[in-house]
Design a protein around this motif. Structure first.
Motif, PDB file in Angstrom:
ATOM      1  N   TRP A  76      46.983  33.270  31.935  1.00  0.00           N
ATOM      2  CA  TRP A  76      46.957  34.592  31.297  1.00  0.00           C
ATOM      3  C   TRP A  76      45.549  34.909  30.807  1.00  0.00           C
ATOM      4  N   LEU A  77      44.930  33.951  30.122  1.00  0.00           N
ATOM      5  CA  LEU A  77      43.578  34.163  29.603  1.00  0.00           C
ATOM      6  C   LEU A  77      42.590  34.456  30.732  1.00  0.00           C
ATOM      7  N   ARG A  78      42.722  33.721  31.828  1.00  0.00           N
ATOM      8  CA  ARG A  78      41.826  33.919  32.979  1.00  0.00           C
ATOM      9  C   ARG A  78      42.059  35.301  33.613  1.00  0.00           C
ATOM     10  N   GLU A  79      43.311  35.649  33.817  1.00  0.00           N
ATOM     11  CA  GLU A  79      43.647  36.903  34.492  1.00  0.00           C
ATOM     12  C   GLU A  79      43.290  38.137  33.673  1.00  0.00           C
ATOM     13  N   HIS A  80      43.584  38.109  32.377  1.00  0.00           N
ATOM     14  CA  HIS A  80      43.436  39.304  31.546  1.00  0.00           C
ATOM     15  C   HIS A  80      42.087  39.420  30.844  1.00  0.00           C
ATOM     16  N   TRP A  81      41.488  38.283  30.479  1.00  0.00           N
ATOM     17  CA  TRP A  81      40.253  38.325  29.698  1.00  0.00           C
ATOM     18  C   TRP A  81      39.091  37.580  30.355  1.00  0.00           C
ATOM     19  N   SER A  82      39.270  37.069  31.555  1.00  0.00           N
ATOM     20  CA  SER A  82      38.237  36.280  32.240  1.00  0.00           C
ATOM     21  C   SER A  82      37.770  35.083  31.414  1.00  0.00           C
TER      22      SER A  82
END
Length: 91
Positions: A76-82
């Protein structure tokens, strides 16, 4: 090392300490503060939830390292906030 939540005001305090001293800050993401507000009854479109989401995204992204306890949170962190968070599972 900063565990979140609580993200407000701890992310800002850690960011300021980092700016003042040059230290590194690693965030240990256990949950997202904005989602606690959202699911606590305010709803996704509430101004506090929107502000908290932006606050967490900007300050979290600007810090030096990231840990989390699930692959789902890391994704989630990677997908939404890089944000690239290393997954370290609780035992």
């Amino acid at each position: 090392l900063l565990q979140t939540p609580p993200a407000i005001p701890t992310l800002a305090a850690a960011w300021l300490a980092r700016a003042a001293s040059g230290c590194m800050v690693v965030v240990d993401w256990h949950n997202l503060g904005f989602s606690v507000l959202e699911h606590g009854g305010l709803g996704a479109s509430h101004p506090y939830v929107l502000a908290a989401r932006l606050y967490e995204a900007l300050l979290g992204w600007s810090l030096d390292g990231h840990l989390c306890v699930t692959a789902a949170m890391s994704g989630w962190l990677r997908e939404h906030w890089s944000v690239r968070a290393e997954t370290l599972y609780d035992r």
